[in-house]
Structure formats: structure tokens, C-alpha cells
Design a protein around this motif. Sequence first.
Motif, PDB file in Angstrom:
ATOM      1  N   ASN A   5     -61.016 -11.613 -55.561  1.00 58.70           N
ATOM      2  CA  ASN A   5     -61.193 -11.360 -54.139  1.00 58.70           C
ATOM      3  C   ASN A   5     -61.024  -9.874 -53.853  1.00 58.70           C
ATOM      4  O   ASN A   5     -60.371  -9.156 -54.608  1.00 58.70           O
ATOM      5  CB  ASN A   5     -60.177 -12.170 -53.325  1.00 58.70           C
ATOM      6  CG  ASN A   5     -60.435 -13.653 -53.379  1.00 58.70           C
ATOM      7  OD1 ASN A   5     -61.576 -14.088 -53.429  1.00 58.70           O
ATOM      8  ND2 ASN A   5     -59.364 -14.442 -53.371  1.00 58.70           N
ATOM      9  N   PRO A   6     -61.582  -9.377 -52.756  1.00 60.52           N
ATOM     10  CA  PRO A   6     -61.408  -7.962 -52.417  1.00 60.52           C
ATOM     11  C   PRO A   6     -59.938  -7.635 -52.163  1.00 60.52           C
ATOM     12  O   PRO A   6     -59.198  -8.470 -51.626  1.00 60.52           O
ATOM     13  CB  PRO A   6     -62.234  -7.795 -51.135  1.00 60.52           C
ATOM     14  CG  PRO A   6     -63.182  -8.939 -51.122  1.00 60.52           C
ATOM     15  CD  PRO A   6     -62.466 -10.068 -51.799  1.00 60.52           C
ATOM     16  N   PRO A   7     -59.506  -6.457 -52.530  1.00 65.90           N
ATOM     17  CA  PRO A   7     -58.120  -6.047 -52.233  1.00 65.90           C
ATOM     18  C   PRO A   7     -57.968  -5.793 -50.737  1.00 65.90           C
ATOM     19  O   PRO A   7     -58.919  -5.385 -50.061  1.00 65.90           O
ATOM     20  CB  PRO A   7     -57.948  -4.759 -53.040  1.00 65.90           C
ATOM     21  CG  PRO A   7     -59.339  -4.207 -53.152  1.00 65.90           C
ATOM     22  CD  PRO A   7     -60.258  -5.390 -53.223  1.00 65.90           C
ATOM     23  N   ILE A   8     -56.772  -6.017 -50.235  1.00 63.37           N
ATOM     24  CA  ILE A   8     -56.506  -5.814 -48.809  1.00 63.37           C
ATOM     25  C   ILE A   8     -56.023  -4.397 -48.540  1.00 63.37           C
ATOM     26  O   ILE A   8     -56.399  -3.772 -47.556  1.00 63.37           O
ATOM     27  CB  ILE A   8     -55.465  -6.835 -48.311  1.00 63.37           C
ATOM     28  CG1 ILE A   8     -55.998  -8.261 -48.442  1.00 63.37           C
ATOM     29  CG2 ILE A   8     -55.057  -6.541 -46.876  1.00 63.37           C
ATOM     30  CD1 ILE A   8     -54.952  -9.325 -48.176  1.00 63.37           C
ATOM     31  N   ALA A   9     -55.167  -3.884 -49.446  1.00 66.60           N
ATOM     32  CA  ALA A   9     -54.495  -2.615 -49.173  1.00 66.60           C
ATOM     33  C   ALA A   9     -54.584  -1.664 -50.357  1.00 66.60           C
ATOM     34  O   ALA A   9     -54.615  -2.087 -51.515  1.00 66.60           O
ATOM     35  CB  ALA A   9     -53.031  -2.862 -48.815  1.00 66.60           C
TER      36      ALA A   9
END
Length: 362
Positions: A5-9
Amino acid sequence: MPEPNPPIALLAELTHRCPLMCPYCSNPLELVQKQQELTTDTWTRVFREAADIGVLQLHLSGGEPASRRDIVELTAAAHAAGLYTNLITSGIGLTQARLAALVNAGLDHVQLSLQGARPEMADRIGGYKGGYDRKMRVAELVTDAGLPLTLNAVMHRQNLADLGQTLDLALSMGARRIEVACVQFHGWATRNRASLLPTESQVEQLKKDIAIARDTYRNRMAIDFVPPDYYSDFPKACMGGWGSTGLVVSPAGQVMPCHAADSIPGLAFESVADRHLGEIWRSSHAFNAYRGTDWLPQPCQSCERRDVDFGGCRCQAAALAADPGATDPVCRKSPYRPKVDAMIEDMTSRASASDLTYRKFG
């Protein structure tokens, strides 16, 4: 392995330079020199690449990020990329004019470190005379500018008794949130474990005090609590699981799943100077080494907590078990837990408040 999944931070460690010398600093023992730091243009590109792969939050950190003369330009570049920007700072180097420039550049939030609730404690731990008074002034400037303020109070054996005073101070400073973060033993903190590791009785009292404080300060100030790993029965899911929610870029451009990952022997981390951030996130060997759960050993693989803590902290396993692939030694189910208990007993029996190794270059 499926696409992550895409990283958030993104935690952008802009520099290791810092006026403070905190003995619990999580920066590595080998600090990056100024001439090795990424350029303004490279950081600007990294921020764009971060936004392209789905990052929402950018934490501008260090060291002291205000040590970078281009901090305003970097903040503007992050804002232009569409990132929510949080400045993690000691406050040293922030004047009213500079903060105003940061606000105009698009800064969204400030997280201010607090080394102690009393001037003598704060200045001694930070190794910087006058640091406490400077923080009080910076907190005022931040709130006057209309920015939300979070305080990060690292707690340890020497200041846990000041918890109540720390919370009262945070509220008076205008903080909307405070992180009561017990010291985690990575980087420079490992050199000072015997002086900083709290006792078991301190930790039990702290948990009770936090529960009461959350009720006392309800609707006035949020309280986040990070308990000390060594006294836990089960490990925390470090960074939400290796390579799952966030990434760190070091001052020299190394991309890592967490700020202490370069302490793991034999694991090489790629640089943003050589490869797109998204490619490193998705396909680099280091990020895929402990991603997911297929790699987990026993007893983690068959444990009911497998998808809760993902085996715990790889850096801690490397440090305490000499095996980054082992069950986190703080876990009560780990075969290495007796080693942790013995270390706690040894460290807490020979602590010295004056015996501190301060963070410094060289």
C-alpha cells in the motif's frame, strides 16, 4: 509478494546538526556531516516523488531542521507538492521573522521538543544553557501565529517524577497535544541506558498517572503515551509493520522503513540520489526483507498477535538478540525475554544521574 500500500508519512531528516546534545537522541552514533547532506533541489524532488506515491504527511526533522538555511524554501517546496508539513524542532533557531516566513511558505504544524518541565532539568538534559527559556518563547510565537502545537516530552528515569508538572506546563504553553514518550533505546540512548531506563515501579506508577491525566485534561489537551518497550508483555507494531505505513530519508539520502533501521548489520539501504523514492518503497531488498508476515519465525508465525505486532521491532531484535529476524526480545513469548529481564535488573541497579554521554559529532 503483493504490491505494498502507499506510505502515509515521510520523515525527512534534513540534517544531523543540532544545538542540543540530548543523551537519548535516536540519531545514529555516526552523524552525517553538513557536506554530505542532500541539496535543496534533491529534497524538492523527493517531496514531489513522495506526493506522487501517496504520502500525505511530511515531518521535517533532524537533528534540528532549522539548522538548514533553506528550511523556508524546503517548506514551500513541500507545500507546493501538496504535503501536510509538520516541523519537528527544538525551537533553537526559530525567530519571530523566520517562523512568519515558514507560515507564509505553508507550514501546517509545529512539534516542539521538551527536555524537562524545570529549567535546570531541561537545560542539563539538552546540554544547552537557556534552552528552556527559548522553548517557552517559541511556543508563544507558534500559538500566536495560529499554528497547532504538539509537545514531545521524552520521559526517563530522571524526569518521570515531573509528569504532572510537564502536563500542566504543556497546557499553559498552548499545546493541543502532548506526546509522553518514554525513551526508546536506539542511537545515542543505547549509550545511556543505565542512566535513563526507568524502574518497574516508576513505569507502573506512570501508567496509572497517564490514565488519570487523560480524564483530567479531556477536551483540553490530547495525551499520547508511548510506554517503555522493555517493560511490555508484547511488542508494539513498529511503524505499523516494516515497510507498511511510512518511510524515512536520512540527511545523506538513505531511504529506510524507520529511523533506526541502519543499525541492522548486513542490510543495505538505497539512496534517493540513485533511484526514485517510489521504486525504493516498492521493490528495494531492504524494504521487502521484513515486509508482511511470511518471513516471521516461530512463535510469531502461529501467534494470535501475528497481524497485530508483526513480530515487533527489527532494530530491537538486532540489538538485543543479535538477529534482526528473531522475535522481538521484549515479547513474553520470545526465547530472548530472560535476557531483557536480566538487563533491566542490571541497568536499574547501577544507574547514575550524572553519568551521561551527550550526543555530539566526533
